[in-house]
Design a protein around this motif. Sequence first.
Motif, PDB file in Angstrom:
ATOM      1  N   GLY A 172       0.742  -1.178  -0.049  1.00  0.00           N
ATOM      2  CA  GLY A 172      -0.028  -0.005   0.110  1.00  0.00           C
ATOM      3  C   GLY A 172       0.793   1.251   0.051  1.00  0.00           C
ATOM      4  O   GLY A 172       0.473   2.199  -0.649  1.00  0.00           O
ATOM      5  N   ARG A 173       1.957   1.312   0.808  1.00  0.00           N
ATOM      6  CA  ARG A 173       2.588   2.513   0.686  1.00  0.00           C
ATOM      7  C   ARG A 173       3.623   2.736  -0.469  1.00  0.00           C
ATOM      8  O   ARG A 173       3.626   3.846  -0.917  1.00  0.00           O
ATOM      9  CB  ARG A 173       3.628   2.467   2.144  1.00  0.00           C
ATOM     10  CG  ARG A 173       3.131   2.879   3.548  1.00  0.00           C
ATOM     11  CD  ARG A 173       2.187   1.794   3.946  1.00  0.00           C
ATOM     12  NE  ARG A 173       2.663   0.655   3.995  1.00  0.00           N
ATOM     13  CZ  ARG A 173       3.609  -0.038   4.724  1.00  0.00           C
ATOM     14  NH1 ARG A 173       4.097   0.804   5.828  1.00  0.00           N
ATOM     15  NH2 ARG A 173       3.843  -1.449   4.980  1.00  0.00           N
ATOM     16  N   PRO A 174       3.986   1.586  -1.176  1.00  0.00           N
ATOM     17  CA  PRO A 174       4.442   1.904  -2.582  1.00  0.00           C
ATOM     18  C   PRO A 174       3.544   2.479  -3.366  1.00  0.00           C
ATOM     19  O   PRO A 174       3.887   3.147  -4.208  1.00  0.00           O
ATOM     20  CB  PRO A 174       4.973   0.557  -3.034  1.00  0.00           C
ATOM     21  CG  PRO A 174       5.264  -0.397  -1.651  1.00  0.00           C
ATOM     22  CD  PRO A 174       4.059   0.287  -0.918  1.00  0.00           C
ATOM     23  N   ALA A 220      12.921  -3.507 -10.133  1.00  0.00           N
ATOM     24  CA  ALA A 220      12.205  -4.537 -10.781  1.00  0.00           C
ATOM     25  C   ALA A 220      10.863  -4.143 -11.119  1.00  0.00           C
ATOM     26  O   ALA A 220      10.338  -4.342 -12.241  1.00  0.00           O
ATOM     27  CB  ALA A 220      12.220  -5.812  -9.908  1.00  0.00           C
ATOM     28  N   GLN A 221      10.029  -3.709 -10.141  1.00  0.00           N
ATOM     29  CA  GLN A 221       8.799  -3.283 -10.550  1.00  0.00           C
ATOM     30  C   GLN A 221       8.707  -2.296 -11.482  1.00  0.00           C
ATOM     31  O   GLN A 221       7.673  -2.215 -12.603  1.00  0.00           O
ATOM     32  CB  GLN A 221       7.947  -2.590  -9.209  1.00  0.00           C
ATOM     33  CG  GLN A 221       6.747  -2.205  -9.608  1.00  0.00           C
ATOM     34  CD  GLN A 221       5.571  -1.762  -8.471  1.00  0.00           C
ATOM     35  OE1 GLN A 221       5.991  -1.600  -7.416  1.00  0.00           O
ATOM     36  NE2 GLN A 221       4.412  -1.614  -8.826  1.00  0.00           N
ATOM     37  N   ILE A 278       9.444   1.326  -1.746  1.00  0.00           N
ATOM     38  CA  ILE A 278       8.558   2.337  -1.971  1.00  0.00           C
ATOM     39  C   ILE A 278       9.226   3.355  -2.827  1.00  0.00           C
ATOM     40  O   ILE A 278       8.432   4.024  -3.499  1.00  0.00           O
ATOM     41  CB  ILE A 278       7.960   2.995  -0.492  1.00  0.00           C
ATOM     42  CG1 ILE A 278       7.635   1.791   0.378  1.00  0.00           C
ATOM     43  CG2 ILE A 278       7.331   4.289  -0.490  1.00  0.00           C
ATOM     44  CD1 ILE A 278       7.297   2.023   1.900  1.00  0.00           C
ATOM     45  N   ALA A 279      10.462   3.553  -2.462  1.00  0.00           N
ATOM     46  CA  ALA A 279      10.948   4.868  -3.341  1.00  0.00           C
ATOM     47  C   ALA A 279      11.223   4.720  -4.660  1.00  0.00           C
ATOM     48  O   ALA A 279      11.072   5.481  -5.576  1.00  0.00           O
ATOM     49  CB  ALA A 279      12.228   5.402  -2.633  1.00  0.00           C
ATOM     50  N   ALA A 280      11.584   3.483  -5.144  1.00  0.00           N
ATOM     51  CA  ALA A 280      12.513   3.167  -6.152  1.00  0.00           C
ATOM     52  C   ALA A 280      11.601   3.305  -7.464  1.00  0.00           C
ATOM     53  O   ALA A 280      11.846   3.870  -8.525  1.00  0.00           O
ATOM     54  CB  ALA A 280      13.280   1.739  -6.115  1.00  0.00           C
ATOM     55  N   PRO A 281      10.248   2.750  -7.256  1.00  0.00           N
ATOM     56  CA  PRO A 281       9.363   2.584  -8.531  1.00  0.00           C
ATOM     57  C   PRO A 281       9.303   3.969  -9.149  1.00  0.00           C
ATOM     58  O   PRO A 281       9.537   4.403 -10.248  1.00  0.00           O
ATOM     59  CB  PRO A 281       8.020   2.073  -8.244  1.00  0.00           C
ATOM     60  CG  PRO A 281       8.438   1.037  -7.122  1.00  0.00           C
ATOM     61  CD  PRO A 281       9.762   1.994  -6.277  1.00  0.00           C
ATOM     62  N   PRO A 282       8.688   4.901  -8.357  1.00  0.00           N
ATOM     63  CA  PRO A 282       8.507   6.456  -8.907  1.00  0.00           C
ATOM     64  C   PRO A 282       9.844   6.949  -9.601  1.00  0.00           C
ATOM     65  O   PRO A 282       9.978   7.680 -10.326  1.00  0.00           O
ATOM     66  CB  PRO A 282       7.914   7.383  -7.896  1.00  0.00           C
ATOM     67  CG  PRO A 282       8.242   6.407  -6.496  1.00  0.00           C
ATOM     68  CD  PRO A 282       8.355   5.080  -6.932  1.00  0.00           C
TER      69      PRO A 282
END
Lengths: 789, 160
Positions: free
Chosen positions: A368-370, A685-686, A745-749
């Motif tokens: 949820g937080r990501p 990866a996401q 949480i941080a890496a995808p955006p």
Amino acid sequence: MNAPLPPYVGQPVKRREDFKFLTGKGRYVDDIKLPGMLYMAIARSPHAHAIIKNVDLGPARASPGVRLVLAGKDLDGRIGPIVPNWIIPGSRVPFRPVIAIDRVRFVGECVALVVAETLAQAYDAVDLIDVEYGVLPAVTDETAAIRDDAPQLHENVAGNVTTIYRVRGGDYAKAAQEADQVIQLRIANNRLIPTCMETRSVIAAPDPDDTLTVYMPSQVPHMHRRWIAETVGIPEHRLRVVAPDIGGGFGAKMHLYPEELLCPYLARELGVPVKWWESRSESHQSTSHGRAHTETIEVAIRNDGTILGMKVDTLGNVGAYLSNMATGGPTVNTVNFGTGNYKIANYEATSRIVVTNTVPVDAYRGYGRPEGAYIAERAIDAVARHLNIDQVEIRRKNFIQRTDFPYRPYGSMGTIYDTGNYDGLLEKALAAFDYEARCTEREALRRHGIYRGIGVAAYTHMCGMAPSRRLAMSGFDRGGWESARVAIDSSGRATVYSGSMSQGHGHVTSLSQIAADVLQIPIENIDVIQGDTRQVQAGHGTFNSRSMAVGGSSLHVCSQQIVAKAKKIAAGMLEVDEKDVAYSAGQFSVPGTDITPLSFAKVARMAYVGHKLPDGVAPGLDETVFYDPTGMSAPSGVHLAYVEVDPETGIVTILDYVAVDDVGTLINPMLAQGQIHGGVVQGIAQALYEEVSYDPDSGQLLTGSLLDYAVPRAEHVPNITSLFQETPSPTNPIGVKGIGESGSIAAPPCMVHAVLDALAPFGITHLDMPLTPPRIWAAVQRARNGANQ
Amino acid sequence: MSEVEKRHVVTLEINGVRRNAEVEPRKLLVHLIREDFGLTGTHVGCDTSQCGACTVELDGQAIKSCTVLAVMADGASITTIEGVSPVASRLDAVQTAFHEHHALQCGFCTPGMVMSVRQLLRDHPDANEDDIRHGIAGNICRCTGYHNIVRAVESLVAKD
Ligand code: FES
Ligand code: FES
């Protein structure tokens, strides 16, 4: 007085648990072999949605080595149903049998089981089970599932929506009216497979004294004990759950799955140990997936970059049934954090939980937080892009300020960020990244047709769900405390029994660092026991980045109680008043006197021989603490990425990644960096590689094995610079904040922003994850063709 | 008795000890190692030969033991993670480097990773970072993000 021992907390102490893993002596569930053990294998539905017309078990029963074959109706009324542990008030909970009885709702759902003498025999017999299905139309996508004509999954879930959750703060409608512009975006948060390298496995073994031991890789051994006891109908005190070494959890090993109920049931019925082991391909269709959201966002802005308000609509796809915490993820855990690190006074969010013909979706690293950070970050990045404001400037302008903490976003009652210094994080990250030089380089290279991009993302969230009474309000059937016991032996050595549960986190090291500093004894004199409900008094386990903040705090408090009691005993032995006794470096002394100090070991011995204890002091040096935090910690961070995109192939090369995280007081910076490295790579990866795909018509899982699901390898990811800023959390006695989920949480955006920045010259402003070469290439082609028209 | 159930005797040397076992023809080497010889340090992480958790050395060459039938290993010499260090109570150089650089978390990929790194160092004693990342590409680690594994291997290269 002796000088205190140099603190262990804060030091990169090497892991005390490494030796066994490096020499092949780690003991995972699949390594356990018990005499007379039988093997269970599961027949799974090949259809996404179908009526079960007939099940023929005859040929399977006659197969060599087979002891038992059962279908869903054989178990109906005996065990189950499987119920969630977190139910957002007002949710409609569909009935979930342990094995499907008359209808299957996803590819992979259990339809029958075989117990045989060997695993190979069990698999052979599963192939002989003949199920006649009446195939029904299926729906796998959350947006399709809420259409009026969509196939309906459950009678009590009208329109396939189990839960509607709303958050309101300020007045969004008014903000939208007063805004210079309202910008809109629609983003998808791709469905993922957690992919612990150790798949799930269960062994249930009846003991001669009418107890049952269940070996399983559980992140939450005590919670599993309760859930299995209640669902199978075993008195809880007769059930022992043992979680040995665990090959990664990431959230996937904290739910209640059918196999965890079937093995205990069968072991009791057959009177022998029964084992189930999940193959990787089976895992893809039986262990919970993560993410799977679609979001529609509106941002009301002023032309100077001020954000007046935000509106979010979330559709959270939770698969065919409500898994353990399914109603909490896309709701409380996502939209509560939708405004991110920014001051956005007017906020309106609605989240709908949608059932579809897919594998149930539940917690996966960040849960949820990501998704929440992705909403906030993609929104602010869109604002910057739209207004042509620098991506760093837009954040500086809207950040919650250091002096604003504790901060309640959009005036929220329940969401509170305890501390933070986002500008500090940003400055540190920019310096480590050499932001200005990179910007110049990017511009220069663009003129030569080389497309580089810089991504920025900030995040904050809350973790270590607590206190218990607050969890009741949001629909949890559990508490938020953690327990610790410290047992000192008569030589002064300690055994710590912790309710937290390491799955690779290194708790033997980090927890003993915490205890050693309080007990003032060498770390070598401390053992840590976890993962056995017969040894560990009680606990909740490890998830939600809670082990140090909640489990570590309980151990800290417990160790303090040991010292307090030892001081009383020492005072009696030294024949002085307790308040005159000082304790340091393992010695009880009376400062300002020539009284010979007493060692911790001598006091421990006295505690157990009990010959000379002060009045009112009971023998023994053994304390247990149940610690319920007063609030949750709010870690935060700023991450930066530098990428190059080849527009001719769509390939993204990651040139640099800098993470600056504020996780409060660091217990062990080496372990903390390890958590960041691993989390960031799962986030990369996401963003770039992983996505579960389903055939939209048949509902077949297309990413059914590691051949089709792109878990990154060493070649696909960069080196990571991990730095910290320590702002201690006031919510616990050791000042720590959670860390485990920060990276994912941080890496995808961050990665998506970097790629979009690289593609900015093409006018591309949005792409959904994963940013695979075909997706990027197609976008570039579209942009070029559009430009040529 | 069907062909599937017919047993074959396999004789091989494992970690310097000669052993034999009776196996079904379909049995994989990894299962022979784990089940018949009880050497559970070699792991099974997938069913499509993707993960490398099962990596062992067969006649001095790192292989994925889930891609080899037990009967094919008849007469071979095999080294598993349990046989890597000459002194059982101590770590060898690769294992030590993993410990020093925090190159493992859950430890599930670790035995296979160590076996692949040994091969990598034999093939490329002066491997650079690209060689290292390529050399361990057959092994998936979900925990460490590979960063510290690469550092561990670099430390071994630098020492030479
Ligand atoms: S078990 Fe995955 S490659 Fe052999
Ligand atoms: S350490 Fe867990 S998979 Fe590598």
